[in-house]
Design a protein around this motif. Structure first.
Motif, mmCIF file in Angstrom:
data_model
loop_
_atom_site.group_PDB
_atom_site.id
_atom_site.type_symbol
_atom_site.label_atom_id
_atom_site.label_comp_id
_atom_site.label_asym_id
_atom_site.label_seq_id
_atom_site.Cartn_x
_atom_site.Cartn_y
_atom_site.Cartn_z
ATOM 1 N N ALA A 436 0.814 -1.290 0.007
ATOM 2 C CA ALA A 436 0.024 0.130 -0.063
ATOM 3 C C ALA A 436 0.854 1.233 -0.166
ATOM 4 N N PHE A 472 -9.061 -3.021 4.558
ATOM 5 C CA PHE A 472 -8.512 -2.658 3.351
ATOM 6 C C PHE A 472 -8.913 -1.266 2.813
ATOM 7 N N LEU A 478 -4.174 0.989 -1.523
ATOM 8 C CA LEU A 478 -4.996 -0.127 -1.817
ATOM 9 C C LEU A 478 -6.275 0.144 -2.754
#
Length: 658
Positions: A436, A472, A478
């Motif tokens: 990420a 997430f 992401l």
């Protein structure tokens, strides 16, 4: 210290000395700047210079090295411009991270160096992926990765060594055993006599090397690297050395016995080697003075360049832009015949056709090769693409996500299958901290898709039923995709693989074999960030994704009097909030249905966004309907009570009646 120069040219002997000396002199200057407040932190490698310089000097310039805090000699050997290092340590734009990270937390493709993150272990698995890419591309190259004695206690160390051994990857695992992990001595870190003793347990050769002896380091690594290029395999090297200063300067060395410091001071790698070179008449004192003078002048000139650079400038637009690598989405329209297939077949088709289009795409996961994966998504893939590209992995989610990152660093693509989305918790760190953050930190994209078979309503209990997308969507860097229909699953998966950024691709297990749809047989793509309006009506806006879309559809089918806009989000990051806004402007009422538990989920953020930006259009409070705040239970009656689908109609009626 016993030196022998046999087989090493005088030019190389002097180069090794000069690189170590430059590292030491830069450190001495940095310590002065630290006391002056001109840099914020320093991790000293004094006393360990022979390891960094020896390893880097033995490798080819095109071979990747993954160093740590105390490996300044790697950067010196690779001739990284000093002003860029100095700018990096001062948080300036002329460094490698635009001021976004400090110290050696960066990489540079130009010099084939991949820096560490503070979670020490992940770079070991990343080295595996880089080395795997070298093998797949037919390159006879070695990858070297550093860790400390403390880092060998992390699970990533075990996973990386095991994967490298199983796959015969040409990785040099370099342990700098300097006596302490911060203040924790080695006798509290491990019980084997030498860390190299762990090598045979992984089926790999290993060696303990006198890390302060530059010629021993250089010669051994040089010999091994030459052999590994022709006979690929991993090797574990333990370099015995000592850290003469604190873990970082603020921590000091009060925990170190004084006699230990005195003993290792006598083993100084630079002073001893310098005396050897003078004795062997390879260099004389006057030449040493000239070398030191030249280095001092170089340091001064580059420091002035770094100091002359102004503070790094920041803009909201620039910061947000660099979170992701720019992706030029190319639409491939669906064409040709269509066939009615299941959700699982659509995923398999999309993956198969992407493998055909991308020769550099590698699939990795547990049981995905001959067995075809637990859901048979990759059944038959080995016959079509071979085991080099369809790779069974050991049970080590963290190490495989890291290897996927390494493949991306070395110019390839990777799709990792989590056998169940729940198991991503074992690979959470590299997903949220490595994949990420890398592009934002130093411009390195992570061309990785993580497939996430998820969701309940299948009687699988707490560890095989979670829908954990909110873990997430919280993490910048992401992308999160969550299709509800076969057509979307195939097209969005193709786009996810084309996208050079990390994508979490959620596939609901309960939909795999229960949902059918007419799907084009040929390859096509669908864009991220575009929700689908499945039903239209003026009374209420319903927002859902994944299996919840089907629950909402079933409710509307059973109650034809309800006139609703039904929005399937399809992707959660990026999120198409504009479609939600437009619908709310029309209906004035909003209800959000999600399978995840309520608190901290997607529904909460959508509700907050609508409240902040379309409050004046609302005719009623926003409703959120979600699963209970418990783990997912196993027994059917308990799971039915846990899931929100039977509570949705009641909440919808309450909203309509408001």
């Amino acid at each position: 210290m016993n030196y022998t120069k046999k087989g090493i040219s005088n030019r190389t002997l002097v180069d090794l000395y000069t690189r170590m000396l430059k590292s030491r002199m830069i450190e001495e200057r940095m310590l002065v700047l630290l006391r002056q407040g001109k840099i914020s932190k320093w991790f000293s490698g004094m006393g360990q210079e022979a390891i960094s310089v020896g390893v880097a000097s033995a490798l080819l310039p095109e071979e990747y090295i993954l160093p740590m805090h105390r490996n300044l000699g790697v950067f010196i050997t690779r001739e990284v411009p000093l002003y860029r290092l100095f700018a990096q340590w001062q948080g300036k734009a002329g460094g490698f991270t635009k001021g976004r990270d400090r110290s050696f937390h960066f990489g540079t493709q130009e010099f084939k160096i991949v820096g560490m993150i503070s979670h020490l272990g992940p770079q070991l698995g990343v080295a595996d992926g880089i080395a795997l890419a070298e093998l797949l591309k037919g390159q006879k190259r070695v990858t070297a990765v550093f860790t400390g004695d403390g880092g060998t206690s992390e699970g990533d160390f075990h996973e990386a060594l095991n994967v490298a051994s199983v796959w015969d990857l040409p990785v040099l695992f370099c342990i700098e055993n300097n006596g302490y992990g911060l203040s924790t001595p080695t006798n509290e870190q491990y019980r084997c006599t030498h860390l190299a003793d762990r090598g045979p347990g992984y089926g790999m050769e290993s060696y303990t090397i006198e890390g302060n002896n530059i010629l021993e380091v250089y010669r051994k690594v040089n010999d091994l690297a030459k052999d590994m290029r022709s006979r690929p395999r991993p090797v574990l090297l333990e370099f015995e050395t000592f850290r003469m200063r604190g873990h970082e300067e603020a921590s000091g060395t009060k925990y170190v016995p004084e006699e230990l410091l005195e003993t290792w001071a006598q083993k100084d790698p630079i002073a001893n080697y310098e005396a050897f070179l003078i004795k062997e008449e390879v260099i004389d004192p006057s030449e040493i003075d000239r070398v030191k003078s030249d280095i001092e002048a170089e340091i001064g000139a580059h420091l002035r360049s770094a100091f002359d650079e102004g503070p790094v400038h920041s803009s909201e637009e620039g910061e947000l832009r660099d979170v992701y690598k720019a992706f030029d989405y190319r639409e491939v329209k669906a064409s040709g015949p269509v066939e009615k297939i299941r959700f699982v077949d659509a995923v398999s088709q999309g993956l198969f056709q992407s493998m055909q289009r991308h020769d550099d795409l590698v699939l990795m996961g547990q049981d995905i090769a001959e067995y075809g994966g637990v859901f048979k998504v990759t059944e038959g893939f080995v016959d079509a693409f071979g085991k080099e590209r369809v790779r069974n992995t050991p049970i080590c989610e963290s190490g495989i996500v890291e290897a996927a990152m390494g493949l991306s660093i070395n110019g390839m693509k990777a799709v990792v299958e989590m056998q169940f989305a729940d198991f991503v918790s074992s690979g959470f760190n590299p997903v949220v901290n490595y994949l990420a953050k890398s592009h934002y930190r130093w411009g390195q994209h992570a061309d990785v898709v993580v497939r996430m078979p998820c969701g309940g309503d299948v009687g699988a209990g707490p560890f095989h039923s979670q829908t954990n997308e909110a873990w997430f969507t919280k993490t910048p860097g992401l992308k999160v995709v969550y299709p509800a229909f076969p057509h979307d699953a195939k097209g969005l998966l193709a786009t996810a693989i084309n996208d050079p950024n990390p994508v979490l691709f959620f596939e609901h297990k309960a939909l795999y074999r229960s949902v059918y749809q007419e799907v084009p047989s040929d390859y096509y793509t669908l864009p991220f960030g575009q929700a689908a309006l499945l039903r239209e009506g003026n009374a209420v806006t319903i927002v859902a994704y994944g299996a919840a879309v089907h629950w909402a559809l079933a409710t509307l089918n059973d109650h034809a009097d309800i006139q609703a806009d039904l929005i399937d989000l399809r992707t959660l990051a990026p999120l198409d909030i504009e479609t939600v806004y437009s619908s709310v402007e029309k209906t004035g009422k909003l209800i959000i249905l999600q399978e995840d538990s309520l608190f901290g989920g997607i529904a909460s953020d959508i509700a907050a966004l609508v409240t902040e930006n379309r409050f004046e259009y609302l005719d009623a409070p926003i409703k959120r309907v979600a699963s209970l705040e418990t783990p997912v239970p196993f027994a059917k009656n308990l799971e039915d009570n846990y899931l929100p689908k039977h509570r949705f109609y009641k909440a919808l009626r309450e909203l309509l009646a408001y």
